[in-house]
Design a protein around this motif. Structure first.
Motif, PDB file in Angstrom:
ATOM      1  N   UNK A  66       0.723  -1.318  -0.065  1.00 29.88           N
ATOM      2  CA  UNK A  66       0.065   0.159  -0.086  1.00 29.88           C
ATOM      3  C   UNK A  66       0.862   1.269   0.132  1.00 29.88           C
ATOM      4  N   UNK A  67       2.237   1.360   0.740  1.00 33.12           N
ATOM      5  CA  UNK A  67       2.754   2.536   0.868  1.00 33.12           C
ATOM      6  C   UNK A  67       3.478   2.581  -0.350  1.00 33.12           C
ATOM      7  N   UNK A  68       3.917   1.800  -1.031  1.00 39.24           N
ATOM      8  CA  UNK A  68       4.672   1.643  -2.276  1.00 39.24           C
ATOM      9  C   UNK A  68       3.653   2.191  -3.315  1.00 39.24           C
ATOM     10  N   UNK A  77       1.918   6.577  -6.947  1.00 38.33           N
ATOM     11  CA  UNK A  77       1.018   7.601  -7.133  1.00 38.33           C
ATOM     12  C   UNK A  77       1.575   9.053  -7.120  1.00 38.33           C
ATOM     13  N   UNK A  78       2.013   9.455  -5.871  1.00 36.26           N
ATOM     14  CA  UNK A  78       2.872  10.611  -5.585  1.00 36.26           C
ATOM     15  C   UNK A  78       3.558  11.212  -6.767  1.00 36.26           C
ATOM     16  N   UNK A  90      -4.304   8.627  -1.416  1.00 31.12           N
ATOM     17  CA  UNK A  90      -3.372   8.360  -0.520  1.00 31.12           C
ATOM     18  C   UNK A  90      -3.660   8.312   0.755  1.00 31.12           C
ATOM     19  N   UNK A  91      -4.537   9.341   1.330  1.00 34.98           N
ATOM     20  CA  UNK A  91      -4.668   9.437   2.756  1.00 34.98           C
ATOM     21  C   UNK A  91      -5.573   8.168   3.147  1.00 34.98           C
ATOM     22  N   UNK A  92      -6.613   7.799   2.226  1.00 34.82           N
ATOM     23  CA  UNK A  92      -7.385   6.821   2.290  1.00 34.82           C
ATOM     24  C   UNK A  92      -6.659   5.282   2.379  1.00 34.82           C
TER      25      UNK A  92
END
Length: 232
Positions: free
Chosen positions: A9-11, A16-17, A202-204
């Motif tokens: 998820x973090x990757x 995305x960022x 991303x916050x979700x």
């Protein structure tokens, strides 16, 4: 949530960022923020043009944050004209708003890249400090999303409220008066909207990884405190 899934998820959020940072940088350099048509009002009134004849007096305009192009149509064929906001148009446009849009675009790129680095750091490292951990990820995502929203609000007000297209079309025009015939936001503007939505996503993803939103209180905090008081 298991650690491998958190890493995924973090990757994913980091990718995305990074894509958003590249998209924002590309959007700043293009002239695809606004696209529309402009009517040569003076020429159309002189010949009392209407219907199909009116098309001979409708030119085109498109511009971004730094430069653009307009095609001048006054019944004698199209005449393209390149223009630049700096320093040519600074006297006729709301310069403070325009510079603010560029400034927030720069801030958006910076914080998006910062968020990318910390997403990957949380995926493969061992974050302990607040701004390095999940709370920091919420902060970077919130700042980036807010910057994207501010960019759209400021640029929309500059275009719609301050009639930016008409001011550009009438720049250095002495004999003819131009009026906006149609106007719509183009690709680069919608890229900023997409980037803002991605930061919200991303916050979700952070929440989906199992980390509570900042300033949220656990439901059982009151019960745990009461039990501790009874023990003493």
């Amino acid at each position: 949530m298991p650690a491998p899934q958190k890493k995924i998820l973090f990757c994913l959020a980091g990718v995305f960022s990074f894509v958003c940072a590249l998209g924002t940088a590309a959007a700043i350099g293009t002239q695809l923020w606004v696209r529309g048509t402009i009517l040569c009002k003076t020429g159309a009134l002189l010949v009392n043009a209407s219907g199909p004849e009116l098309e001979k007096f409708i030119g085109e305009i498109q511009y971004g944050l730094f430069h653009g192009e307009r095609v001048r149509q006054c019944g004698l064929g199209g005449r393209p004209f390149q223009f630049s906001f700096f320093p040519d148009l600074l006297k006729i446009i709301p310069a403070s708003i325009h510079v603010s849009v560029i400034l927030f675009c720069t801030v958006l790129i910076i914080f998006t890249l910062v968020g990318t680095g910390f997403f990957l750091y949380n995926a493969f490292g061992s974050p302990y400090e607040t701004l390095h951990g999940p709370v920091g990820l919420y902060l970077w995502s919130f700042i980036a999303c807010s910057c994207g929203c501010l960019i759209m609000i400021l640029f929309s007000s500059e275009v719609k409220i301050h009639h930016l297209s008409e001011k550009i079309a009438n720049f250095k025009e002495k004999s003819f008066t131009f009026k906006t015939h149609s106007e719509q936001f183009a690709d680069s503007f919608w890229i900023i909207l997409a980037c803002s939505l991605v930061h919200f996503l991303n916050a979700l993803l952070i929440r989906l990884a199992g980390f509570e939103f900042p300033f949220s209180k656990p439901k059982d905090s009151g019960t745990a405190t009461g039990a501790a008081d009874l023990m003493y």
